[in-house]
Design a protein around this motif. Structure first.
Motif, PDB file in Angstrom:
ATOM      1  N   GLY B 284       6.042   5.335  -1.730  1.00  0.00           N
ATOM      2  CA  GLY B 284       6.047   4.336  -2.676  1.00  0.00           C
ATOM      3  C   GLY B 284       5.237   4.904  -4.138  1.00  0.00           C
ATOM      4  O   GLY B 284       5.036   6.081  -4.188  1.00  0.00           O
ATOM      5  N   PRO B 287       0.883   1.168  -7.862  1.00  0.00           N
ATOM      6  CA  PRO B 287       1.043   0.006  -8.683  1.00  0.00           C
ATOM      7  C   PRO B 287       0.990  -0.050 -10.160  1.00  0.00           C
ATOM      8  O   PRO B 287       0.043   0.507 -10.856  1.00  0.00           O
ATOM      9  CB  PRO B 287       0.252  -1.081  -8.009  1.00  0.00           C
ATOM     10  CG  PRO B 287      -0.814  -0.073  -7.410  1.00  0.00           C
ATOM     11  CD  PRO B 287      -0.383   1.260  -7.299  1.00  0.00           C
ATOM     12  N   PRO B 293      -1.014  -5.280  -6.248  1.00  0.00           N
ATOM     13  CA  PRO B 293      -0.968  -5.937  -4.940  1.00  0.00           C
ATOM     14  C   PRO B 293      -2.226  -6.738  -4.519  1.00  0.00           C
ATOM     15  O   PRO B 293      -3.249  -6.613  -5.185  1.00  0.00           O
ATOM     16  CB  PRO B 293      -0.959  -4.934  -3.887  1.00  0.00           C
ATOM     17  CG  PRO B 293      -0.835  -3.670  -4.630  1.00  0.00           C
ATOM     18  CD  PRO B 293      -1.369  -3.939  -5.845  1.00  0.00           C
ATOM     19  N   ARG B 297      -5.826  -2.942  -2.599  1.00  0.00           N
ATOM     20  CA  ARG B 297      -4.743  -2.617  -3.585  1.00  0.00           C
ATOM     21  C   ARG B 297      -4.059  -1.493  -3.124  1.00  0.00           C
ATOM     22  O   ARG B 297      -2.886  -1.162  -3.814  1.00  0.00           O
ATOM     23  CB  ARG B 297      -5.313  -2.177  -5.163  1.00  0.00           C
ATOM     24  CG  ARG B 297      -5.812  -3.376  -5.634  1.00  0.00           C
ATOM     25  CD  ARG B 297      -6.361  -3.276  -7.081  1.00  0.00           C
ATOM     26  NE  ARG B 297      -6.594  -4.520  -7.793  1.00  0.00           N
ATOM     27  CZ  ARG B 297      -7.027  -4.394  -8.947  1.00  0.00           C
ATOM     28  NH1 ARG B 297      -7.150  -3.321  -9.613  1.00  0.00           N
ATOM     29  NH2 ARG B 297      -7.179  -5.701  -9.581  1.00  0.00           N
ATOM     30  N   HIS B 299      -2.856  -1.282   0.328  1.00  0.00           N
ATOM     31  CA  HIS B 299      -2.249  -1.885   1.542  1.00  0.00           C
ATOM     32  C   HIS B 299      -0.796  -1.433   1.409  1.00  0.00           C
ATOM     33  O   HIS B 299      -0.043  -1.190   2.594  1.00  0.00           O
ATOM     34  CB  HIS B 299      -2.528  -3.098   1.924  1.00  0.00           C
ATOM     35  CG  HIS B 299      -1.869  -4.149   1.221  1.00  0.00           C
ATOM     36  ND1 HIS B 299      -2.168  -4.799   0.044  1.00  0.00           N
ATOM     37  CD2 HIS B 299      -0.598  -4.830   1.683  1.00  0.00           C
ATOM     38  CE1 HIS B 299      -1.283  -5.781  -0.214  1.00  0.00           C
ATOM     39  NE2 HIS B 299      -0.442  -5.801   0.760  1.00  0.00           N
ATOM     40  N   PRO B 300       0.074  -1.619   0.501  1.00  0.00           N
ATOM     41  CA  PRO B 300       1.458  -1.593   0.430  1.00  0.00           C
ATOM     42  C   PRO B 300       1.927  -0.130   0.668  1.00  0.00           C
ATOM     43  O   PRO B 300       3.061   0.278   1.238  1.00  0.00           O
ATOM     44  CB  PRO B 300       1.983  -2.031  -0.977  1.00  0.00           C
ATOM     45  CG  PRO B 300       1.106  -2.557  -1.400  1.00  0.00           C
ATOM     46  CD  PRO B 300      -0.215  -2.421  -1.145  1.00  0.00           C
ATOM     47  N   ARG B 301       0.892   0.861   0.582  1.00  0.00           N
ATOM     48  CA  ARG B 301       1.345   2.238   0.935  1.00  0.00           C
ATOM     49  C   ARG B 301       0.439   2.897   1.969  1.00  0.00           C
ATOM     50  O   ARG B 301       0.738   4.041   2.215  1.00  0.00           O
ATOM     51  CB  ARG B 301       1.000   3.019  -0.638  1.00  0.00           C
ATOM     52  CG  ARG B 301       1.751   2.549  -1.695  1.00  0.00           C
ATOM     53  CD  ARG B 301       1.312   3.444  -3.145  1.00  0.00           C
ATOM     54  NE  ARG B 301       1.751   4.699  -2.802  1.00  0.00           N
ATOM     55  CZ  ARG B 301       1.302   5.749  -3.748  1.00  0.00           C
ATOM     56  NH1 ARG B 301       0.333   5.448  -4.707  1.00  0.00           N
ATOM     57  NH2 ARG B 301       1.954   6.864  -3.894  1.00  0.00           N
ATOM     58  N   ALA B 305      -2.185  -0.128   7.344  1.00  0.00           N
ATOM     59  CA  ALA B 305      -2.588  -1.343   6.905  1.00  0.00           C
ATOM     60  C   ALA B 305      -2.316  -2.469   8.029  1.00  0.00           C
ATOM     61  O   ALA B 305      -1.495  -2.330   8.942  1.00  0.00           O
ATOM     62  CB  ALA B 305      -1.538  -1.534   5.727  1.00  0.00           C
ATOM     63  N   ALA B 310      -3.870  -7.419   3.310  1.00  0.00           N
ATOM     64  CA  ALA B 310      -3.129  -7.994   2.242  1.00  0.00           C
ATOM     65  C   ALA B 310      -3.690  -9.229   1.872  1.00  0.00           C
ATOM     66  O   ALA B 310      -3.545  -9.818   0.758  1.00  0.00           O
ATOM     67  CB  ALA B 310      -1.644  -8.372   2.577  1.00  0.00           C
TER      68      ALA B 310
END
Lengths: 324, 342
Positions: B284, B287, B293, B297, B299-301, B305, B310
């Motif tokens: 990814g 951000p 996120p 911040r 967690h999406p990568r 996780a 989230a």
């Protein structure tokens, strides 16, 4: 080694001199020797790294090869075909075989074109395909470099640096080139994104047997991706050899200093640092003899007067140094 | 005034940033560039502030000097104390006294941070005469001394040269000379070698180390290069998306990085001493400030996780000597001692 068929690109005594508007006291125009007589060859499917500090002529070399810059003299041949003397029609044909990826993913993409248009432009220029077929091929390329399909209709400003560099790579690969000149392709990217792009380049090379000329000042990236590495200093190649050999036992004092200057991400490494004094001399006032002699810690009398010859010192490890 | 409470920092902090918040007015409303950053720099200590572009590291540094570009940017909260005094309460005049004298800064691009129409000597002498009562001759002598200290050959001559007559490395030396001429207690160096070649970079880092020993100043070094961190820093603060995610002494950070982002960052640097088939990557992208996120911040990568990440943002938690990390792996809200379950 089965010569001929193995060699994809041959560069012989390549020179690019710029005549400056400034005159010397004797009324002669000064000449900037950006690239001053370098020779190397690229084997099919290999990656040759070209390293050196800013102003050493590595980018000029890359641009001369794809003839974005007209060389002053020297020969360049791709699969035996002359690139330097090729007619404008012919060079268009040859360029299908060799493409370039630029350093700055911000300025190398036209901000008013969509990604679909940018990646599809090589097909348009060379009149290869159009309409639905072009769209399909562009979408396949976008897929290959790891971008989402919806990128097709988006503009460069909507993408991050790493994604833009992927667009640049997709454009370079559109015509299935044999040689890709990569001019600092990851230098402008963040560390975590550099790794993604380097991995992508390695993967693409495996898939299509690409040959890369990888130009960079980032030595760790060059070491990672290259099979052989050439080191340039003030327009000249000073050393060239297999990556492992060059990094573990450099033959030229400049390479040695360059290697020792890389900061290592390990606080426990204690090593002797070869600190270079001063900085690279202007390439419009090249020193006599060895170009590196003023900063060299092993300097001898001969270095100031005589330019060392470029010799194979065994196992394809070349260097130009009086010490060897 | 706050002093170190736990042996991890033997020296009283020279600079203490607490819960700093910096926001910018964007086209689509306000964005937060620095979100509750807390860090400290001890006397004579070198701290590296590390992160990728846009993580807020430069804004954190500019906040210390109150140089956040107004009117779009503004410090919205928190505290910045220098030698025990609150800098955010100082008047403009008081800040001008502090800048250059107590806290100096060097920037990434020496060409754009030097004034092209004044000689190097003029610019260094300006810094001297601004903060000290000296005659012009004394100022000139000190400027020559400064240039000699930063390793510029023929300083008497260089004094009369303009920035364009110097190479990049020399310009950065002039910048450093200018920053150090009032012997500041803290030097903030924002990517001081990024624009330079590796051999010149080695010279400048060497110079900073030597000068630090001689003058005894503290350095807050902002960089994205983990190699430089390993070479010069004593303590490291890692930032991601405007927040501090990990803080540790330099050896701990490289030997046992705790935060998944720190591990990812270390893994994605190509190694010089061994051959890897494939580089580890952080999937990814960083951000954008506009769409952060929720929860943690990163967690999406993040490879580790889970659903909690989230929902809630983890606070910095001490996990070892001087090592703090903001990650749910090291203790859930209900079970703060859950480090073992890693």
């Amino acid at each position: 080694m089965n010569q001929e068929s193995d060699v994809l690109l041959e560069v012989r005594d390549l020179k690019k001199h710029y005549v400056l508007s400034k005159r010397t006291v004797f009324g002669r125009r000064e000449v900037l020797r950006a690239v001053d007589g370098i020779s190397f060859s690229l084997r099919r499917g290999e990656t040759l790294g070209l390293v050196g500090e800013s102003g050493c002529g590595k980018t000029t070399t890359g641009k001369c090869i794809v003839r974005l810059i007209e060389p002053t003299s020297g020969q360049i041949s791709l699969e035996g075909e002359d690139v330097v003397g090729a007619s404008p029609d012919r060079i268009r044909e040859i360029r299908k075989q060799m493409q370039i990826i630029f350093q700055d993913p911000y300025s190398s993409l036209n901000p008013r074109m969509t990604v679909g248009q940018i990646v599809g432009e090589p097909f348009a220029i060379h009149g290869i395909c159009a309409g639905k077929e072009r769209r399909q091929r562009v979408e396949a390329l976008i897929d290959r470099v790891g971008l989402t399909r919806d990128s097709y209709t988006r503009f460069p400003h909507e993408f991050s640096g790493g994604q833009r560099q992927r667009v640049g790579i997709a454009r370079a690969l559109a015509l299935n080139p044999k040689l890709v000149v990569c001019d600092e392709p990851v230098s402008a990217l963040d560390v975590s994104i550099q790794a993604q792009v380097l991995n992508l380049m390695v993967q693409l090379q495996k898939e299509s047997g690409l040959t890369y000329l990888f130009i960079s000042h980032g030595l760790s990236a060059v070491k990672h991706i290259s099979r052989r590495v050439g080191v340039m200093y003030l327009g000249k190649l000073v050393e060239l050899g297999e990556t492992e050999a060059l990094f573990s036992s450099p033959l030229h004092p400049y390479t040695e200093a360059l290697m020792s200057a890389i900061p290592r991400p390990d606080p426990d490494i204690v090593r002797e640092r070869v600190l270079l004094e001063g900085d690279a001399t202007d390439s419009n006032h090249p020193p006599s003899g060895c170009p590196f002699h003023a900063r060299c810690r092993y300097r001898m009398a001969v270095c100031e007067n005589e330019e060392p010859a470029w010799r194979d010192l065994g196992g394809g490890h070349f260097a130009a140094c009086h010490l060897r | 005034m706050m002093y170190a409470d736990d042996g991890a920092q033997p020296m009283a902090p020279l600079l203490e940033i607490e819960n700093l918040r910096v926001t910018f007015d964007g086209e689509d409303g306000e964005v937060t560039a620095v979100n509750g950053v807390t860090l400290s720099v001890g006397q004579g200590e070198t701290v590296a502030l590390v992160g990728e572009s846009g993580c807020g590291k430069s804004m954190t540094a500019l906040s210390v000097l109150r140089l956040v570009p107004a009117p779009l940017g503004a410090i919205r909260g928190g505290s910045v104390r220098f030698a025990g005094e609150e800098l955010l309460m100082k008047t403009v005049e008081q800040m001008q006294e502090i800048r250059g004298r107590d806290i100096a800064m060097i920037f990434q691009e020496p060409m754009t941070s030097l004034n092209p129409v004044f000689t190097c000597g003029d610019q260094i002498m300006e810094a001297i005469t601004r903060h000290r009562v000296v005659s012009k001759r004394e100022a000139r002598e000190q400027a020559v001394e400064m240039l000699r200290l930063v390793g510029i050959p023929m300083p008497e001559r260089r004094l009369y040269e303009y920035p364009h007559q110097l190479s990049g490395g020399m310009r950065q030396r002039v910048m450093i000379g200018m920053a150090l001429c009032c012997a500041p207690k803290l030097l903030i160096a924002d990517e001081p070698t990024t624009a330079l070649d590796v051999t010149i970079q080695a010279q400048i880092l060497d110079l900073l180390r030597t000068l630090k020993r001689k003058i005894g100043m503290a350095i807050l070094l902002i960089t994205h290069d983990l190699g430089i961190v390993a070479e010069v820093a004593e303590r490291v603060v890692i930032m991601y998306a405007g927040e501090v995610v990990e803080e540790a002494p330099v050896r701990s950070l490289f030997k046992k990085p705790a935060h998944p982002y720190t591990r990812g960052l270390l893994g994605s640097v190509p190694k010089l001493d061994r051959k890897e088939e494939e580089l580890k990557t952080i999937p990814g992208n960083v951000p954008s400030l506009k769409s952060m996120p929720s929860g943690c911040r990163f967690h999406p990568r993040c490879p580790n996780a889970r659903s909690l990440c989230a929902k809630a943002a983890p606070a910095l938690l001490e996990i070892g000597e001087g090592q703090r990390v903001a990650c749910w792996l090291y203790g859930l809200p209900s079970d703060r001692e859950g480090v073992e379950t890693l």
